[in-house]
Design an enzyme around this catalytic site. Structure first.
Site, PDB file in Angstrom:
ATOM      1  N   SER A 130      23.824   2.353  55.509  1.00  0.00           N
ATOM      2  CA  SER A 130      22.717   2.114  54.580  1.00  0.00           C
ATOM      3  C   SER A 130      23.268   1.221  53.481  1.00  0.00           C
ATOM      4  O   SER A 130      24.493   1.100  53.318  1.00  0.00           O
ATOM      5  CB  SER A 130      22.276   3.448  53.976  1.00  0.00           C
ATOM      6  OG  SER A 130      21.497   3.255  52.814  1.00  0.00           O
ATOM      7  N   TYR A 143      23.951  11.988  50.482  1.00  0.00           N
ATOM      8  CA  TYR A 143      23.651  10.810  51.307  1.00  0.00           C
ATOM      9  C   TYR A 143      24.631   9.675  51.013  1.00  0.00           C
ATOM     10  O   TYR A 143      25.222   9.082  51.923  1.00  0.00           O
ATOM     11  CB  TYR A 143      22.217  10.375  51.016  1.00  0.00           C
ATOM     12  CG  TYR A 143      21.661   9.329  51.955  1.00  0.00           C
ATOM     13  CD1 TYR A 143      21.085   9.696  53.165  1.00  0.00           C
ATOM     14  CD2 TYR A 143      21.709   7.975  51.634  1.00  0.00           C
ATOM     15  CE1 TYR A 143      20.569   8.742  54.032  1.00  0.00           C
ATOM     16  CE2 TYR A 143      21.194   7.013  52.490  1.00  0.00           C
ATOM     17  CZ  TYR A 143      20.614   7.399  53.680  1.00  0.00           C
ATOM     18  OH  TYR A 143      20.105   6.443  54.538  1.00  0.00           O
TER      19      TYR A 143
HETATM   20  N1  LIG Z   1      14.544   4.660  56.437  1.00  0.00           N
HETATM   21  C1  LIG Z   1      15.369   4.028  55.601  1.00  0.00           C
HETATM   22  O1  LIG Z   1      14.962   3.476  54.581  1.00  0.00           O
HETATM   23  C2  LIG Z   1      16.832   3.944  55.896  1.00  0.00           C
HETATM   24  C3  LIG Z   1      17.606   3.041  55.173  1.00  0.00           C
HETATM   25  C4  LIG Z   1      18.963   2.937  55.433  1.00  0.00           C
HETATM   26  C5  LIG Z   1      19.525   3.735  56.400  1.00  0.00           C
HETATM   27  N2  LIG Z   1      18.760   4.610  57.096  1.00  0.00           N
HETATM   28  C6  LIG Z   1      19.428   5.449  58.083  1.00  0.00           C
HETATM   29  O2  LIG Z   1      18.833   5.237  59.348  1.00  0.00           O
HETATM   30  C7  LIG Z   1      18.978   6.418  60.126  1.00  0.00           C
HETATM   31  C8  LIG Z   1      17.634   6.785  60.734  1.00  0.00           C
HETATM   32  O3  LIG Z   1      16.713   7.022  59.683  1.00  0.00           O
HETATM   33  P1  LIG Z   1      15.133   6.900  59.857  1.00  0.00           P
HETATM   34  O4  LIG Z   1      14.632   6.342  58.602  1.00  0.00           O
HETATM   35  O5  LIG Z   1      14.789   6.247  61.139  1.00  0.00           O
HETATM   36  O6  LIG Z   1      14.753   8.450  59.867  1.00  0.00           O
HETATM   37  P2  LIG Z   1      13.704   9.303  60.714  1.00  0.00           P
HETATM   38  O7  LIG Z   1      13.497  10.552  59.915  1.00  0.00           O
HETATM   39  O8  LIG Z   1      12.530   8.483  61.115  1.00  0.00           O
HETATM   40  O9  LIG Z   1      14.517   9.641  62.047  1.00  0.00           O
HETATM   41  C9  LIG Z   1      15.671  10.434  62.031  1.00  0.00           C
HETATM   42  C10 LIG Z   1      15.818  11.082  63.387  1.00  0.00           C
HETATM   43  O10 LIG Z   1      17.009  11.891  63.359  1.00  0.00           O
HETATM   44  C11 LIG Z   1      16.729  13.107  64.004  1.00  0.00           C
HETATM   45  N3  LIG Z   1      17.600  14.174  63.523  1.00  0.00           N
HETATM   46  C12 LIG Z   1      17.606  14.732  62.280  1.00  0.00           C
HETATM   47  N4  LIG Z   1      18.462  15.768  62.254  1.00  0.00           N
HETATM   48  C13 LIG Z   1      19.008  15.853  63.493  1.00  0.00           C
HETATM   49  C14 LIG Z   1      19.950  16.731  64.092  1.00  0.00           C
HETATM   50  N5  LIG Z   1      20.450  17.767  63.414  1.00  0.00           N
HETATM   51  N6  LIG Z   1      20.295  16.535  65.371  1.00  0.00           N
HETATM   52  C15 LIG Z   1      19.753  15.508  66.088  1.00  0.00           C
HETATM   53  N7  LIG Z   1      18.841  14.664  65.583  1.00  0.00           N
HETATM   54  C16 LIG Z   1      18.480  14.835  64.309  1.00  0.00           C
HETATM   55  C17 LIG Z   1      15.276  13.397  63.642  1.00  0.00           C
HETATM   56  O11 LIG Z   1      14.682  14.363  64.512  1.00  0.00           O
HETATM   57  C18 LIG Z   1      14.647  12.028  63.737  1.00  0.00           C
HETATM   58  O12 LIG Z   1      14.158  11.756  65.039  1.00  0.00           O
HETATM   59  C19 LIG Z   1      19.561   7.483  59.205  1.00  0.00           C
HETATM   60  O13 LIG Z   1      20.958   7.600  59.404  1.00  0.00           O
HETATM   61  C20 LIG Z   1      19.280   6.926  57.830  1.00  0.00           C
HETATM   62  O14 LIG Z   1      20.204   7.380  56.876  1.00  0.00           O
HETATM   63  C21 LIG Z   1      17.430   4.737  56.868  1.00  0.00           C
END
Ligand SMILES: NC(=O)c1ccc[n+]([C@@H]2O[C@H](COP(=O)([O-])OP(=O)(O)OC[C@H]3O[C@@H](n4cnc5c(N)ncnc54)[C@H](O)[C@@H]3O)[C@@H](O)[C@H]2O)c1
Length: 248
Positions: A130, A143
């Protein structure tokens, strides 16, 4: 033939948001994708859509990952959660759980995948970090700590994997249009003491030169390029996609 034909990929958190977009894009480029997620139903839906496999797994159960063997050419460590609170009220058990999901599980999955990658002299480890892997924000102690640790894990993997044809990189998005972001708007409003409708403009996009959320498909395009033959010399790197936030 497409550029990832014959490759196998594992995407954690592949049932939603960025992970689902990555699973779809890697499959579109020819890879056979396993969608690993705690949400079994959603993982199966994505897997069925892309002709892949679903792996229902709770990555918080880290001890179950210690004896794992993974036959994946491409590993996308993506599963993650957010939690917003000041340090003095941040629940210690939440901090530990976020380290387990976002640092320890990626370490154990890399550890499980490297023997297969080394044996085939090819591997791509792609860690969804991130902008918070490179910058801090208040109220996101677990985080920011976890994502900074993931950056270190990725670089060590790059150094050890290099002689074996394995690359390891981080992708560093700003705010992406996914449930992880929409779910934090109420908490951001509470901790910053502002109305919810001001959170996107005043907090999320404040530092960004381009005032819009990143789309999951944009992150997936970068991930798929990192998985491709063209990115063979890219390793130990961190690629921001943050609309200019970290240019400051
Ligand atoms: N959305 C943003 O703005 C953003 C920005 C930078 C980085 N990220 C990173 O991208 C990644 C995905 O985020 P996203 O925004 O797509 O989130 P999201 O909530 O849409 O998806 C996250 C997924 O992870 C799964 N998950 C959560 N806990 C789990 C566990 N214990 N075991 C297995 N699966 C599990 C959830 O069921 C979900 O399907 C994360 O690592 C997040 O930190 C997101």
């Amino acid at each position: 033939m497409t550029e990832l034909s014959g490759r196998t990929a594992l995407v954690t958190g592949g049932a939603s948001g960025i992970g689902a977009a990555c699973a779809r894009e890697l499959a579109a480029r020819g890879a056979t994708v396993t969608v690993a997620d705690v949400d079994e139903v959603a993982a199966k839906t994505v897997a069925d859509d892309i002709g892949g496999k679903a792996w229902a797994v709770d990555l918080l159960d880290v001890s179950a990952l210690e004896d794992l063997t993974l036959e994946a050419d491409i590993l996308v460590n993506n599963a993650g959660v957010q939690s917003i609170n000041a340090i003095e009220t941040f629940p210690p058990e939440k901090f530990r759980a976020m380290m387990a999901l976002m640092v320890e599980a990626p370490f154990l999955l890399i550890r499980a995948a490297l023997p297969h990658m080394y044996a085939h002299a090819f591997g791509r480890v792609i860690n969804i970090s991130s902008v918070h892997g490179l910058r801090a924000s208040e109220f996101k102690v677990a985080y920011v700590t976890a994502k900074h640790a993931l950056e270190g894990l990725s670089k060590v993997t790059a150094l050890e994997g290099g002689p074996h044809g394995v690359t390891s990189n981080c992708v560093n998005p700003g705010y992406v249009r996914t449930p992880l972001v929409t779910k934090q708007i109420a908490d951001q409003a509470r901790t910053h003491n502002i109305p919810e409708d001001e959170v996107v403009g005043e907090i999320l996009l404040k530092e960004s030169a381009i005032k819009r959320l990143v789309e999951p498909e944009e992150v997936a395009a970068l991930v798929s390029w990192l998985a491709s033959p063209s990115a063979g010399m890219v390793t130990g790197a961190s690629y921001t996609m943050d609309g200019g936030w970290s240019a400051r």
